[in-house]
Structure formats: structure tokens, C-alpha cells
Design a protein around this motif. Structure first.
Motif, mmCIF file in Angstrom:
data_model
loop_
_atom_site.group_PDB
_atom_site.id
_atom_site.type_symbol
_atom_site.label_atom_id
_atom_site.label_comp_id
_atom_site.label_asym_id
_atom_site.label_seq_id
_atom_site.Cartn_x
_atom_site.Cartn_y
_atom_site.Cartn_z
ATOM 1 N N ARG A 23 0.767 -1.377 0.024
ATOM 2 C CA ARG A 23 -0.037 -0.034 -0.182
ATOM 3 C C ARG A 23 0.949 1.223 0.134
ATOM 4 N NH1 ARG A 23 -4.608 -1.166 4.542
ATOM 5 N NH2 ARG A 23 -5.438 -3.064 3.628
ATOM 6 N N GLY A 24 0.241 2.249 -0.576
ATOM 7 C CA GLY A 24 1.171 3.764 -0.721
ATOM 8 C C GLY A 24 2.410 3.502 -0.974
ATOM 9 N N ALA A 25 3.391 3.962 -0.121
ATOM 10 C CA ALA A 25 4.760 4.119 -0.688
ATOM 11 C C ALA A 25 5.415 2.650 -0.701
ATOM 12 C CB ALA A 25 5.649 5.093 0.418
ATOM 13 N N TRP A 26 4.700 1.497 -0.053
ATOM 14 C CA TRP A 26 5.482 0.299 -0.369
ATOM 15 C C TRP A 26 5.437 -0.079 -1.707
ATOM 16 C CZ3 TRP A 26 8.743 -2.309 2.324
ATOM 17 C CH2 TRP A 26 9.215 -1.783 3.679
ATOM 18 N N TRP A 27 4.511 0.287 -2.597
ATOM 19 C CA TRP A 27 4.695 -0.306 -3.847
ATOM 20 C C TRP A 27 6.181 0.030 -4.583
ATOM 21 C CZ3 TRP A 27 1.465 -3.487 -6.277
ATOM 22 C CH2 TRP A 27 0.119 -3.888 -5.987
ATOM 23 N N TRP A 28 6.636 1.124 -4.201
ATOM 24 C CA TRP A 28 7.950 1.517 -4.982
ATOM 25 C C TRP A 28 8.907 1.062 -3.879
ATOM 26 C CZ3 TRP A 28 11.775 4.130 -2.366
ATOM 27 C CH2 TRP A 28 11.124 5.160 -1.172
ATOM 28 N N LYS A 29 8.671 0.937 -2.571
ATOM 29 C CA LYS A 29 9.904 0.282 -1.804
ATOM 30 C C LYS A 29 9.976 -1.273 -2.109
ATOM 31 C CE LYS A 29 9.401 3.305 2.185
ATOM 32 N NZ LYS A 29 9.237 3.336 3.525
ATOM 33 N N ALA A 30 8.776 -1.947 -2.378
ATOM 34 C CA ALA A 30 8.880 -3.344 -2.611
ATOM 35 C C ALA A 30 9.691 -3.420 -4.000
ATOM 36 C CB ALA A 30 7.462 -4.086 -2.622
ATOM 37 N N ALA A 31 9.526 -2.619 -5.029
ATOM 38 C CA ALA A 31 9.952 -2.656 -6.104
ATOM 39 C C ALA A 31 11.506 -2.344 -6.234
ATOM 40 C CB ALA A 31 9.689 -1.660 -7.186
ATOM 41 N N VAL A 32 11.892 -1.440 -5.244
ATOM 42 C CA VAL A 32 13.324 -1.272 -5.164
ATOM 43 C C VAL A 32 13.979 -2.451 -4.495
ATOM 44 C CG1 VAL A 32 14.848 0.241 -3.681
ATOM 45 C CG2 VAL A 32 13.174 1.185 -5.059
ATOM 46 N N LEU A 33 13.390 -2.960 -3.382
ATOM 47 C CA LEU A 33 14.055 -4.211 -2.615
ATOM 48 C C LEU A 33 13.851 -5.400 -3.656
ATOM 49 C CD1 LEU A 33 12.563 -3.759 0.871
ATOM 50 C CD2 LEU A 33 14.819 -3.236 0.118
ATOM 51 N N GLY A 34 13.039 -5.429 -4.328
ATOM 52 C CA GLY A 34 13.151 -6.642 -5.193
ATOM 53 C C GLY A 34 14.118 -6.679 -6.157
ATOM 54 N N ALA A 35 14.053 -5.227 -6.734
ATOM 55 C CA ALA A 35 15.455 -5.158 -8.079
ATOM 56 C C ALA A 35 16.738 -5.479 -7.094
ATOM 57 C CB ALA A 35 15.209 -3.849 -8.292
ATOM 58 N N LEU A 36 16.886 -4.932 -5.830
ATOM 59 C CA LEU A 36 18.314 -4.935 -5.249
ATOM 60 C C LEU A 36 18.442 -6.622 -5.028
ATOM 61 C CD1 LEU A 36 18.209 -1.727 -3.257
ATOM 62 C CD2 LEU A 36 19.657 -2.231 -5.082
ATOM 63 N N ASN A 37 17.499 -6.983 -4.159
ATOM 64 C CA ASN A 37 17.973 -8.618 -3.669
ATOM 65 C C ASN A 37 17.500 -9.494 -4.596
ATOM 66 O OD1 ASN A 37 18.293 -7.331 -0.878
ATOM 67 N ND2 ASN A 37 16.265 -7.137 -0.488
ATOM 68 N N ILE A 38 16.838 -9.248 -5.858
ATOM 69 C CA ILE A 38 16.444 -10.607 -6.537
ATOM 70 C C ILE A 38 16.697 -9.752 -7.975
ATOM 71 C CG2 ILE A 38 14.605 -11.986 -7.169
ATOM 72 C CD1 ILE A 38 15.246 -12.445 -4.121
ATOM 73 N N GLY A 39 15.865 -9.265 -8.524
ATOM 74 C CA GLY A 39 15.777 -8.941 -9.916
ATOM 75 C C GLY A 39 17.363 -8.420 -10.544
#
Length: 314
Positions: A62-78
Motif C-alpha cells: 500500500r502507498g509508498a510500499w509499492w515503490w519500496k517493494a520494487a526497489v528491494l525486489g530489484a536489489l535483492n532479486i531482480g
């Protein structure tokens, strides 16, 4: 009693199961999975596991966590998976694992910048010993170093280290557990890898029962469960403590290679294993400093973050 007070050693041991599981990836890949499909393998690790955890948690950002999850997903996985595979294919004799074992030093520096935790001399020395020990375990005969491979290895380590520190800095949204947070990151990372895998490697390969079973283990145990334990540990331990568990991955790979694949272990490798394991244990007893979040000098990535998001979580 709170979970933090119940059993910190048990929490460390559970978190350590993640890099131990990742250490089985090499043997699994060589013995069960199609050859020369590293991006497809990365995709099969991340996306099914992420979707499984999303289905189990049934919680979306929700809210800011959409872009936060995308950033963390890119750094840790993608970003991490493709860079790791690229470095492993282009560097000789485990050099990518040596660069990766410097993760505690990366995290120590980033923790000083983003968490306000100054690294101690003991932490830096322990990190150097861990990297040296891993080098004795994985390095073979010297070979020419590929510049792109070295850059990819450094970038992979920096990416995962940054993701580890930001995961602790941002914590979790109120009412959201590590299962959902892990699912967000794996799904985001898998969606980033998917077009790259299709572009570089083409259509997915045909899978026999052996490969399908390998991918099932990779997605469930090696990724969904392992990353859930890893991010759960990040939320309850310091970033430095968690990253000092990373050398367990190449150590496990060496043990599995000896036990299951008949690969000999030399005396030098055994010494390296002892040094790396000792540094891993010592890393859990380095001076734990209070987590400091400086609201007067906010990181640019935190502009949309409120006090609830940045508060230390138990």
C-alpha cells in the motif's frame, strides 16, 4: 516473553538455514537443471516463489510500499540474480564467491551511512578474515580475470548488501509480516528477470521430471522458505549479523561437492573453511550498536516514508 528475548541463538540458526540452502544451488544446477539457462533458472527461483508467498499472505503493498517493494525486489532479486550468474560464468575458480564474501564489509559501510551504525575494528577484521577464508576454499588455479565479470561480481555484492541494509532501515508496514514482504520482493524481482530471460535465452526449455523436481525444490525450499527466513532475520538482527552468515553458502557448496559429488577437499581448503566458519560465528558476537535513524538527514529514498515506516521493529 517477546520473540526477540525467547531465543536469539535459535533465530540466528534459523536465519543461517538460508545461506546453507543457497549453498546447495551449484550441485542442484549441475545435476538436475538444463545447462546454460541461468536467467531462466533465476526466473524459476523468484517468480513462482513470490506468487506462492503472495497467495499465502494475501497482502499487497500500500502507498509508498509499492515503490519500496520494487526497489528491494530489484536489489535483492531482480538485479542480484543476473549479476551473480554473469560473474559466475565469466570469472575463474570461484572468484565470484570471494567477491560475494566481502558482503559484510559492504554492509558495514552502508550501515554507517543509512543506519547510523559505525563499524568497529573487530567487525572489519572479522569481515576480512571471512573473505580470506572463503578465498582459500573456492579459489583454484589462477586464471585471467575478466573485467566485466569482476564488475558484475562487485555490483551483485553491492546490490544485495544495499537491499539488506534498506530492508532493515525501512522495516515493514504496520500489520505486515515477513512472509508478505518476502513475497513482494520475489515477485517484483521475478517480473524484472522475465523479459531479460526471454530476450537473452529465448523460449523456456522443455523440462523432464528430473528438471521439474529440481525447479520445484529451487522455488520452494531454496527460495520461498530460504528468503523468508533471511528477511525475517534481517528484521530482528542487525544487518551486519545477518550478512556475516553469507559465507555459509560457499562453505555448504564445498561440503556438498565433497559429500555428494566426490570432490576432494585439500588441507588448504579445510583451513579456509575453519577461518570462514569462525568468522561467521564471531560476526554474531560483534558489538551490537543501537539502530539509529537520523530524521534530520533523511536518505533521498525515504522522502515518502513516515515515522511508522522507519521505526525499529521487533
Amino acid at each position: 516473553m517477546s520473540p526477540m528475548a525467547v531465543s536469539r541463538p535459535a533465530l540466528i540458526a534459523l536465519t543461517a538455514l538460508a545461506p546453507v540452502s543457497w549453498g546447495t544451488t551449484y550441485a542442484l544446477t549441475t545435476e538436475f537443471l538444463p545447462a546454460d539457462r541461468p536467467l531462466f533458472t533465476g526466473l524459476m527461483r523468484a517468480l513462482p516463489a513470490g506468487l506462492l508467498l503472495l497467495a499465502l499472505s494475501r497482502v499487497l503493498p500500500r502507498g509508498a510500499w509499492w515503490w519500496k517493494a520494487a526497489v528491494l525486489g530489484a536489489l535483492n532479486i531482480g538485479a542480484f540474480f543476473p549479476l551473480l550468474f554473469l560473474s559466475a560464468y565469466r570469472l575463474p575458480g570461484g572468484m565470484a564467491a570471494v567477491v560475494g564474501s566481502a558482503g559484510p564489509l559492504f554492509v558495514a559501510g552502508l550501515s554507517a551511512l543509512l543506519l547510523g551504525q559505525r563499524p568497529t575494528r573487530r567487525t572489519l577484521l572479522t569481515g576480512a578474515v571471512a573473505a580470506f577464508g572463503v578465498s582459500l576454499v573456492v579459489l583454484r588455479a589462477a586464471g585471467a580475470l575478466d573485467a566485466l565479470g569482476v564488475l558484475a561480481a562487485v555490483a551483485a555484492t553491492a546490490s544485495m548488501s544495499t537491499g539488506t541494509v534498506l530492508t532493515q532501515r525501512w522495516g515493514r508496514p504496520e500489520g505486515v509480516g515477513p512472509l508478505a514482504l518476502t513475497g513482494w520482493q520475489l515477485t517484483a524481482g521475478g517480473l524484472l528477470i522475465a523479459p531479460l530471460a526471454l530476450l537473452v535465452e529465448g523460449a523456456p526449455p522443455a523440462l523432464d521430471a528430473r528438471a521439474a523436481g529440481g525447479y520445484l525444490y529451487l522455488a520452494v525450499a531454496n527460495t520461498a522458505v530460504a528468503y523468508w527466513l533471511w528477511f525475517r532475520g534481517i528484521g530482528r538482527l542487525t544487518a551486519t549479523q545477518v550478512t556475516f552468515l553469507g559465507p555459509l553458502s560457499p562453505l555448504t557448496a564445498a561440503v556438498v561437492g565433497w559429500a555428494a559429488l566426490g570432490q576432494a577437499l585439500t588441507p588448504v581448503q579445510l583451513v579456509g573453511m575453519g577461518l570462514a566458519f569462525g568468522a561467521t560465528v564471531a560476526g554474531q558476537f560483534t558489538t551490537r550498536e543501537a539502530r539509529v535513524v537520523r530524521f534530520t538527514r533523511r536518505n533521498p529514498l525515504d522522502r515518502a516514508t513516515d515515522l511508522t515506516d522507519t521505526a525499529p521493529r521487533r
